[in-house]
Design a protein around this motif. Structure first.
Motif, PDB file in Angstrom:
ATOM      1  N   THR A 188       0.827  -1.202   0.000  1.00 59.71           N
ATOM      2  CA  THR A 188       0.000   0.000   0.000  1.00 59.71           C
ATOM      3  C   THR A 188       0.865   1.257   0.000  1.00 59.71           C
ATOM      4  N   PHE A 189       1.968   1.220   0.753  1.00 53.85           N
ATOM      5  CA  PHE A 189       2.922   2.337   0.718  1.00 53.85           C
ATOM      6  C   PHE A 189       3.416   2.579  -0.702  1.00 53.85           C
ATOM      7  N   LEU A 190       3.782   1.496  -1.394  1.00 55.03           N
ATOM      8  CA  LEU A 190       4.240   1.650  -2.772  1.00 55.03           C
ATOM      9  C   LEU A 190       3.117   2.175  -3.667  1.00 55.03           C
ATOM     10  N   ALA A 191       1.966   1.506  -3.593  1.00 53.31           N
ATOM     11  CA  ALA A 191       0.876   1.793  -4.529  1.00 53.31           C
ATOM     12  C   ALA A 191       0.259   3.170  -4.328  1.00 53.31           C
ATOM     13  N   GLU A 192       0.177   3.615  -3.072  1.00 57.01           N
ATOM     14  CA  GLU A 192      -0.574   4.827  -2.789  1.00 57.01           C
ATOM     15  C   GLU A 192       0.290   6.022  -2.404  1.00 57.01           C
ATOM     16  N   GLU A 193       1.581   5.754  -2.137  1.00 59.00           N
ATOM     17  CA  GLU A 193       2.449   6.876  -1.777  1.00 59.00           C
ATOM     18  C   GLU A 193       3.594   7.079  -2.771  1.00 59.00           C
ATOM     19  N   LEU A 194       4.430   6.063  -2.959  1.00 58.26           N
ATOM     20  CA  LEU A 194       5.652   6.276  -3.737  1.00 58.26           C
ATOM     21  C   LEU A 194       5.414   6.174  -5.243  1.00 58.26           C
ATOM     22  N   ILE A 195       4.737   5.135  -5.698  1.00 61.03           N
ATOM     23  CA  ILE A 195       4.543   4.972  -7.150  1.00 61.03           C
ATOM     24  C   ILE A 195       3.816   6.169  -7.763  1.00 61.03           C
ATOM     25  N   PRO A 196       2.801   6.740  -7.112  1.00 60.48           N
ATOM     26  CA  PRO A 196       2.183   7.934  -7.706  1.00 60.48           C
ATOM     27  C   PRO A 196       3.158   9.083  -7.954  1.00 60.48           C
ATOM     28  N   VAL A 197       4.194   9.209  -7.101  1.00 62.34           N
ATOM     29  CA  VAL A 197       5.205  10.254  -7.322  1.00 62.34           C
ATOM     30  C   VAL A 197       5.967   9.970  -8.612  1.00 62.34           C
ATOM     31  N   VAL A 198       6.330   8.705  -8.819  1.00 59.07           N
ATOM     32  CA  VAL A 198       7.038   8.318 -10.047  1.00 59.07           C
ATOM     33  C   VAL A 198       6.111   8.450 -11.255  1.00 59.07           C
ATOM     34  N   ALA A 199       4.847   8.051 -11.075  1.00 55.42           N
ATOM     35  CA  ALA A 199       3.879   8.101 -12.175  1.00 55.42           C
ATOM     36  C   ALA A 199       3.539   9.530 -12.585  1.00 55.42           C
ATOM     37  N   ALA A 200       3.826  10.489 -11.721  1.00 58.60           N
ATOM     38  CA  ALA A 200       3.615  11.883 -12.098  1.00 58.60           C
ATOM     39  C   ALA A 200       4.637  12.337 -13.134  1.00 58.60           C
ATOM     40  N   GLU A 201       5.774  11.628 -13.210  1.00 60.94           N
ATOM     41  CA  GLU A 201       6.814  11.965 -14.179  1.00 60.94           C
ATOM     42  C   GLU A 201       6.798  11.056 -15.400  1.00 60.94           C
ATOM     43  N   TYR A 202       6.396   9.815 -15.213  1.00 61.07           N
ATOM     44  CA  TYR A 202       6.468   8.824 -16.288  1.00 61.07           C
ATOM     45  C   TYR A 202       5.126   8.104 -16.420  1.00 61.07           C
ATOM     46  N   THR A 203       4.821   7.693 -17.635  1.00 63.05           N
ATOM     47  CA  THR A 203       3.569   6.981 -17.887  1.00 63.05           C
ATOM     48  C   THR A 203       3.763   5.510 -17.564  1.00 63.05           C
ATOM     49  N   ILE A 204       3.138   5.056 -16.497  1.00 62.04           N
ATOM     50  CA  ILE A 204       3.311   3.689 -16.003  1.00 62.04           C
ATOM     51  C   ILE A 204       1.994   2.944 -16.108  1.00 62.04           C
ATOM     52  N   SER A 205       2.063   1.729 -16.567  1.00 56.59           N
ATOM     53  CA  SER A 205       0.861   0.909 -16.701  1.00 56.59           C
ATOM     54  C   SER A 205       0.244   0.633 -15.334  1.00 56.59           C
ATOM     55  N   SER A 206      -1.078   0.687 -15.272  1.00 61.65           N
ATOM     56  CA  SER A 206      -1.798   0.329 -14.049  1.00 61.65           C
ATOM     57  C   SER A 206      -2.226  -1.133 -14.050  1.00 61.65           C
ATOM     58  N   ASP A 207      -1.953  -1.844 -15.135  1.00 60.73           N
ATOM     59  CA  ASP A 207      -2.300  -3.261 -15.237  1.00 60.73           C
ATOM     60  C   ASP A 207      -1.385  -4.056 -14.302  1.00 60.73           C
ATOM     61  N   PRO A 208      -1.921  -4.765 -13.301  1.00 63.72           N
ATOM     62  CA  PRO A 208      -1.047  -5.508 -12.384  1.00 63.72           C
ATOM     63  C   PRO A 208      -0.240  -6.605 -13.062  1.00 63.72           C
ATOM     64  N   GLU A 209      -0.673  -7.059 -14.253  1.00 68.59           N
ATOM     65  CA  GLU A 209       0.122  -8.031 -15.008  1.00 68.59           C
ATOM     66  C   GLU A 209       1.394  -7.400 -15.556  1.00 68.59           C
ATOM     67  N   HIS A 210       1.436  -6.078 -15.554  1.00 65.99           N
ATOM     68  CA  HIS A 210       2.594  -5.338 -16.044  1.00 65.99           C
ATOM     69  C   HIS A 210       3.444  -4.792 -14.902  1.00 65.99           C
ATOM     70  N   ARG A 211       3.211  -5.300 -13.694  1.00 64.88           N
ATOM     71  CA  ARG A 211       3.950  -4.828 -12.530  1.00 64.88           C
ATOM     72  C   ARG A 211       4.615  -5.994 -11.816  1.00 64.88           C
ATOM     73  N   ALA A 212       5.920  -5.863 -11.579  1.00 66.11           N
ATOM     74  CA  ALA A 212       6.706  -6.905 -10.917  1.00 66.11           C
ATOM     75  C   ALA A 212       7.371  -6.309  -9.685  1.00 66.11           C
ATOM     76  N   ILE A 213       7.756  -7.190  -8.759  1.00 71.07           N
ATOM     77  CA  ILE A 213       8.410  -6.750  -7.527  1.00 71.07           C
ATOM     78  C   ILE A 213       9.434  -7.792  -7.124  1.00 71.07           C
ATOM     79  N   CYS A 214      10.583  -7.340  -6.612  1.00 76.59           N
ATOM     80  CA  CYS A 214      11.736  -8.221  -6.422  1.00 76.59           C
ATOM     81  C   CYS A 214      12.500  -7.823  -5.163  1.00 76.59           C
ATOM     82  N   GLY A 215      13.085  -8.820  -4.486  1.00 76.67           N
ATOM     83  CA  GLY A 215      13.920  -8.524  -3.333  1.00 76.67           C
ATOM     84  C   GLY A 215      14.683  -9.750  -2.873  1.00 76.67           C
TER      85      GLY A 215
END
Length: 297
Positions: free
Chosen positions: A154-181
């Motif tokens: 939720t931190f990523l989706a609702e706080e940080l990613i929107p900041v990045v998405a304000a600069e770049y066009t990012i897909s909202s399709d969850p099939e187009h989103r990956a996460i790694c660690g």
């Protein structure tokens, strides 16, 4: 911290027995038979993307009064008219650095058409930033990565990613989103998909700490018993990975793979000779990306 309450609160690294500290040092000795291949090194003719310098970001409601650094890779082929895929990396500096060379791998595989145009978001843990012990003790890493709830996603989706998405066009399709660690960050990646499949459906876990830290040891049972999520999961570990009082990471990952396979998930487990490091995962990373994004390209 005694054994009696080890499962009741975040585990401080200082509370682990000395034999576990010794095993941790052994698992991190770096003597692994893996090295980066040509797809992880710069290639002539592959357009090079850009990586922003570190930026500071403070959470306002999920982790109030914390801040962390992040950077963003944008491929040369990025076109703001077409939404790009997104991949988020916990302990981001480790992945952007020379052990994995994520920006170079992305340059090469995007140029060859073996993965889609993908923006990478490299996120470090909350204060005091990178360098905190694997099992907590300093900063917000333990809270962010080891808790089995929707908070970090939720931190990523609702706080940080929107900041990045304000600069770049990012897909909202969850099939187009990956996460790694890696380690707790690997368990965190699975947690993000498990609790927020509306945001992340492609998961990469290196040496995932599916251990009795703050509940991640329960995932194999939850996977077998709960409804099936639309996730694609890549797991990696090795025979020298951690065997400590919190659990046995090689066995835990085998149990994860077995549970996911039992429920019909699209899952791959890569089991090697290495320890609790990114060396094997880094060497495998180009093939990992080919597997992960094969349903998108």
């Amino acid at each position: 911290m005694s054994d009696d309450n080890a499962a009741e609160a975040p585990v401080e690294w200082g509370g682990l027995p000395s034999r576990d500290r010794d095993f941790y040092a052994y698992s991190m000795d770096g003597k692994e038979p893996y090295e980066l291949g040509p797809d992880s090194l710069p290639k002539d003719g592959a357009p090079k993307g850009t990586v922003t310098p570190h930026r500071e970001f403070g959470s306002t409601f999920v982790y109030p009064e914390t801040s962390r650094t992040y950077s963003v890779y944008v491929p040369a082929q990025y076109d703001p008219v077409t939404p790009a895929c997104l991949m988020v990396f916990q302990d981001g500096d480790d992945y952007a650095g020379p052990v994995v060379n994520v920006p170079t791998v992305f340059d090469n595989l995007i140029a060859s058409g073996e993965m889609p145009v993908t923006i990478a978001l490299f996120v470090n843990p909350g204060n005091p930033g990178p360098g905190a012990p694997v099992y907590g003790g300093r900063g917000n890493r333990n809270v962010e990565y080891d808790n089995c709830n929707a908070d970090y996603a939720t931190f990523l989706a609702e706080e940080l990613i929107p900041v990045v998405a304000a600069e770049y066009t990012i897909s909202s399709d969850p099939e187009h989103r990956a996460i790694c660690g890696i380690s707790s960050g690997g368990a965190c990646s699975f947690t993000a998909g498990w609790f927020r499949p509306d945001q992340f459906r492609k998961i990469v876990s290196h040496c995932g700490s599916f251990l009795d830290i703050i509940g991640a040891h329960q995932y194999p049972s939850w996977i077998r018993r709960q409804y099936k999520r639309p996730l694609k999961v890549y797991l990696q570990t090795g025979e020298k990975d951690l065997d400590i009082k919190l659990g046995h990471i090689p066995l835990a990952n085998r149990e994860m793979e077995a549970a996911l396979r039992y429920r019909g998930y699209d899952v791959h487990l890569e089991f090697g000779e290495g320890g609790h490091t990114l060396i094997h995962g880094g060497a495998l990373f180009p093939d990992t990306m080919r597997w992960l994004w094969s349903d998108v390209v």
